[in-house]
Design a protein around this motif. Sequence first.
Motif, PDB file in Angstrom:
ATOM      1  N   ALA A  14       0.708  -1.113  -0.054  1.00 30.68           N
ATOM      2  CA  ALA A  14       0.184  -0.019   0.004  1.00 30.68           C
ATOM      3  C   ALA A  14       1.004   1.043   0.199  1.00 30.68           C
ATOM      4  CB  ALA A  14      -1.139  -0.048   1.252  1.00 30.68           C
ATOM      5  N   GLU A  15       0.414   2.335  -0.568  1.00 28.15           N
ATOM      6  CA  GLU A  15       1.104   3.542  -0.600  1.00 28.15           C
ATOM      7  C   GLU A  15       0.390   4.647  -0.467  1.00 28.15           C
ATOM      8  OE1 GLU A  15       3.101   4.353  -4.258  1.00 28.15           O
ATOM      9  OE2 GLU A  15       4.305   2.356  -4.431  1.00 28.15           O
ATOM     10  N   ASP A  16       0.803   5.514   0.537  1.00 32.69           N
ATOM     11  CA  ASP A  16      -0.013   6.628   0.794  1.00 32.69           C
ATOM     12  C   ASP A  16      -1.491   6.295   1.392  1.00 32.69           C
ATOM     13  OD1 ASP A  16       2.249   8.202   0.087  1.00 32.69           O
ATOM     14  OD2 ASP A  16       1.367   8.601  -1.789  1.00 32.69           O
ATOM     15  N   GLY A  17      -1.767   5.402   2.122  1.00 33.92           N
ATOM     16  CA  GLY A  17      -3.026   4.903   2.695  1.00 33.92           C
ATOM     17  C   GLY A  17      -3.567   4.310   1.633  1.00 33.92           C
ATOM     18  N   SER A  18      -3.379   4.138   0.501  1.00 33.80           N
ATOM     19  CA  SER A  18      -4.232   3.370  -0.580  1.00 33.80           C
ATOM     20  C   SER A  18      -3.684   2.012  -0.983  1.00 33.80           C
ATOM     21  CB  SER A  18      -4.138   4.212  -1.852  1.00 33.80           C
ATOM     22  OG  SER A  18      -4.706   5.574  -1.679  1.00 33.80           O
ATOM     23  N   LEU A  19      -4.870   1.030  -0.841  1.00 27.20           N
ATOM     24  CA  LEU A  19      -4.184  -0.230  -1.268  1.00 27.20           C
ATOM     25  C   LEU A  19      -3.659  -0.259  -2.563  1.00 27.20           C
ATOM     26  CD1 LEU A  19      -7.616  -2.087  -0.364  1.00 27.20           C
ATOM     27  CD2 LEU A  19      -5.542  -2.277   1.047  1.00 27.20           C
ATOM     28  N   HIS A  20      -2.882  -1.294  -2.863  1.00 23.40           N
ATOM     29  CA  HIS A  20      -2.133  -1.503  -4.153  1.00 23.40           C
ATOM     30  C   HIS A  20      -3.136  -1.938  -5.055  1.00 23.40           C
ATOM     31  CE1 HIS A  20      -0.029  -3.813  -7.180  1.00 23.40           C
ATOM     32  NE2 HIS A  20       0.948  -3.293  -6.927  1.00 23.40           N
TER      33      HIS A  20
ATOM     34  N   ALA B  86      -8.112  -5.159  -6.419  1.00 22.84           N
ATOM     35  CA  ALA B  86      -8.953  -6.144  -7.403  1.00 22.84           C
ATOM     36  C   ALA B  86      -9.315  -7.318  -6.906  1.00 22.84           C
ATOM     37  CB  ALA B  86      -7.924  -6.295  -8.589  1.00 22.84           C
ATOM     38  N   PHE B  87      -8.754  -7.873  -5.757  1.00 29.03           N
ATOM     39  CA  PHE B  87      -8.796  -8.870  -5.148  1.00 29.03           C
ATOM     40  C   PHE B  87     -10.234  -8.604  -4.371  1.00 29.03           C
ATOM     41  CE2 PHE B  87      -5.085 -10.910  -6.146  1.00 29.03           C
ATOM     42  CZ  PHE B  87      -5.284 -12.359  -5.401  1.00 29.03           C
ATOM     43  N   ILE B  88     -10.443  -7.491  -3.807  1.00 29.31           N
ATOM     44  CA  ILE B  88     -11.634  -7.059  -3.086  1.00 29.31           C
ATOM     45  C   ILE B  88     -12.878  -7.207  -4.145  1.00 29.31           C
ATOM     46  CG2 ILE B  88     -12.900  -5.466  -1.759  1.00 29.31           C
ATOM     47  CD1 ILE B  88     -10.227  -4.710  -0.490  1.00 29.31           C
ATOM     48  N   ASP B  89     -12.632  -6.480  -5.260  1.00 30.20           N
ATOM     49  CA  ASP B  89     -13.590  -6.072  -6.243  1.00 30.20           C
ATOM     50  C   ASP B  89     -14.129  -7.740  -6.764  1.00 30.20           C
ATOM     51  OD1 ASP B  89     -13.249  -3.395  -5.773  1.00 30.20           O
ATOM     52  OD2 ASP B  89     -12.006  -3.331  -7.429  1.00 30.20           O
ATOM     53  N   HIS B  90     -13.135  -8.458  -7.128  1.00 33.89           N
ATOM     54  CA  HIS B  90     -13.330  -9.637  -7.842  1.00 33.89           C
ATOM     55  C   HIS B  90     -13.866 -10.871  -6.741  1.00 33.89           C
ATOM     56  CE1 HIS B  90     -12.748  -8.423 -11.889  1.00 33.89           C
ATOM     57  NE2 HIS B  90     -11.899  -7.557 -11.545  1.00 33.89           N
ATOM     58  N   ASP B  91     -13.862 -10.669  -5.404  1.00 33.94           N
ATOM     59  CA  ASP B  91     -14.007 -11.759  -4.561  1.00 33.94           C
ATOM     60  C   ASP B  91     -12.770 -12.669  -4.784  1.00 33.94           C
ATOM     61  OD1 ASP B  91     -16.139 -10.637  -3.391  1.00 33.94           O
ATOM     62  OD2 ASP B  91     -17.429 -11.578  -4.708  1.00 33.94           O
ATOM     63  N   GLY B  92     -11.479 -12.352  -4.432  1.00 35.66           N
ATOM     64  CA  GLY B  92     -10.412 -13.166  -4.767  1.00 35.66           C
ATOM     65  C   GLY B  92      -9.916 -13.744  -3.431  1.00 35.66           C
ATOM     66  N   PHE B  93     -10.902 -13.823  -2.572  1.00 36.67           N
ATOM     67  CA  PHE B  93     -10.558 -14.574  -1.213  1.00 36.67           C
ATOM     68  C   PHE B  93     -11.696 -14.838  -0.699  1.00 36.67           C
ATOM     69  CE2 PHE B  93     -10.731 -10.073  -0.739  1.00 36.67           C
ATOM     70  CZ  PHE B  93     -11.378  -9.955   0.457  1.00 36.67           C
ATOM     71  N   GLN B  94     -11.663 -16.096   0.119  1.00 35.64           N
ATOM     72  CA  GLN B  94     -12.760 -16.357   1.292  1.00 35.64           C
ATOM     73  C   GLN B  94     -12.125 -16.278   2.679  1.00 35.64           C
ATOM     74  OE1 GLN B  94     -14.874 -20.008   0.211  1.00 35.64           O
ATOM     75  NE2 GLN B  94     -14.759 -19.233  -2.012  1.00 35.64           N
ATOM     76  N   CYS B  95     -11.302 -17.028   3.129  1.00 38.61           N
ATOM     77  CA  CYS B  95     -10.912 -16.905   4.431  1.00 38.61           C
ATOM     78  C   CYS B  95      -9.688 -16.022   4.385  1.00 38.61           C
ATOM     79  CB  CYS B  95     -10.317 -18.372   5.088  1.00 38.61           C
ATOM     80  SG  CYS B  95      -8.713 -19.057   4.275  1.00 38.61           S
ATOM     81  N   GLY B  96      -8.905 -15.822   3.459  1.00 38.56           N
ATOM     82  CA  GLY B  96      -8.050 -14.819   3.328  1.00 38.56           C
ATOM     83  C   GLY B  96      -6.564 -15.277   3.653  1.00 38.56           C
ATOM     84  N   TYR B  97      -6.529 -16.423   4.108  1.00 37.62           N
ATOM     85  CA  TYR B  97      -5.044 -16.949   4.723  1.00 37.62           C
ATOM     86  C   TYR B  97      -4.180 -16.906   3.438  1.00 37.62           C
ATOM     87  CZ  TYR B  97      -1.951 -19.300   7.615  1.00 37.62           C
ATOM     88  OH  TYR B  97      -0.676 -19.651   8.458  1.00 37.62           O
ATOM     89  N   CYS B  98      -4.423 -17.248   2.231  1.00 32.02           N
ATOM     90  CA  CYS B  98      -3.367 -17.571   1.118  1.00 32.02           C
ATOM     91  C   CYS B  98      -3.347 -15.983   0.570  1.00 32.02           C
ATOM     92  CB  CYS B  98      -3.666 -18.478   0.161  1.00 32.02           C
ATOM     93  SG  CYS B  98      -5.231 -17.914  -0.807  1.00 32.02           S
TER      94      CYS B  98
ATOM     95  N   ALA C 190     -10.959 -20.147  -4.195  1.00 28.99           N
ATOM     96  CA  ALA C 190     -11.266 -18.947  -4.794  1.00 28.99           C
ATOM     97  C   ALA C 190     -10.702 -18.622  -5.952  1.00 28.99           C
ATOM     98  CB  ALA C 190     -11.230 -17.743  -3.906  1.00 28.99           C
ATOM     99  N   TYR C 191     -10.245 -19.384  -6.886  1.00 30.82           N
ATOM    100  CA  TYR C 191      -9.325 -19.277  -8.189  1.00 30.82           C
ATOM    101  C   TYR C 191      -9.911 -18.419  -8.982  1.00 30.82           C
ATOM    102  CZ  TYR C 191      -6.352 -22.863  -5.834  1.00 30.82           C
ATOM    103  OH  TYR C 191      -5.438 -23.775  -4.956  1.00 30.82           O
ATOM    104  N   ASN C 192     -11.293 -18.665  -9.367  1.00 31.29           N
ATOM    105  CA  ASN C 192     -11.704 -17.577 -10.551  1.00 31.29           C
ATOM    106  C   ASN C 192     -11.643 -16.447 -10.030  1.00 31.29           C
ATOM    107  OD1 ASN C 192     -12.394 -19.859 -11.964  1.00 31.29           O
ATOM    108  ND2 ASN C 192     -14.575 -20.265 -11.169  1.00 31.29           N
ATOM    109  N   GLY C 193     -11.859 -15.844  -8.605  1.00 32.07           N
ATOM    110  CA  GLY C 193     -11.794 -14.408  -8.093  1.00 32.07           C
ATOM    111  C   GLY C 193     -10.416 -14.051  -8.104  1.00 32.07           C
ATOM    112  N   ILE C 194      -9.479 -14.880  -8.009  1.00 31.90           N
ATOM    113  CA  ILE C 194      -8.036 -14.705  -8.091  1.00 31.90           C
ATOM    114  C   ILE C 194      -7.566 -14.457  -9.309  1.00 31.90           C
ATOM    115  CG2 ILE C 194      -5.960 -15.568  -7.675  1.00 31.90           C
ATOM    116  CD1 ILE C 194      -6.801 -17.308  -5.087  1.00 31.90           C
ATOM    117  N   VAL C 195      -7.876 -15.367 -10.355  1.00 28.36           N
ATOM    118  CA  VAL C 195      -7.337 -15.096 -11.687  1.00 28.36           C
ATOM    119  C   VAL C 195      -8.091 -13.750 -12.260  1.00 28.36           C
ATOM    120  CG1 VAL C 195      -7.572 -16.064 -14.179  1.00 28.36           C
ATOM    121  CG2 VAL C 195      -6.993 -17.472 -12.127  1.00 28.36           C
ATOM    122  N   ALA C 196      -9.160 -13.665 -12.110  1.00 26.70           N
ATOM    123  CA  ALA C 196      -9.908 -12.381 -12.456  1.00 26.70           C
ATOM    124  C   ALA C 196      -9.070 -10.904 -12.024  1.00 26.70           C
ATOM    125  CB  ALA C 196     -11.344 -12.273 -12.155  1.00 26.70           C
ATOM    126  N   ALA C 197      -9.029 -11.310 -10.721  1.00 24.62           N
ATOM    127  CA  ALA C 197      -8.293  -9.899 -10.315  1.00 24.62           C
ATOM    128  C   ALA C 197      -6.855  -9.696 -10.781  1.00 24.62           C
ATOM    129  CB  ALA C 197      -7.963 -10.140  -8.738  1.00 24.62           C
TER     130      ALA C 197
END
Length: 168
Positions: free
Chosen positions: A76-82, A87-99, A151-158
Amino acid sequence: MDLVINGKPVSVDVDPRVSLLDLLRERLDLPGTKKGCNQGACGACTVLVDGERILSCLGLAVQYEGRSVTTVEGLAEDGSLHRLQQAFIDHDGFQCGYCTPGQICSAIGMAAEARRGLPSFVTADLDGDPVPLSGEEVRERMSGNLCRCGAYNGIVAAITETFAEDVR
């Protein structure tokens, strides 16, 4: 030992047997890098060293003296996410978030490899030009990062949305 962590110089005394992963998590209080298998098989511990992705569980901290290490906390830079984090948030690229931290660091390193024209097993054109990041290309290049939630579909989309234009 001196190194740069997330853009900041760090000096630390460390036992030569301590992994980079354990240094980051236990000594430097950077819990974003996850300990999954601790054998280099899952990718949860992926960080960037001088811009290249590595499995931090497999390297001793002393191997990285004088190098620059970037963890998910340093993206993150200047308080903004990379843009990939967003994109991971926008595309639901995670469920539990561990990976997720390892997935994100790996994808950033992977995109740099594609920009340099490094081929993967599925790369059709081996002329050394930047490799377009199709879904198939991303899946192959990210195959060392496992997601138990699937969550691979969301990960790949992001990843493809974030880096598609970077490598054309």
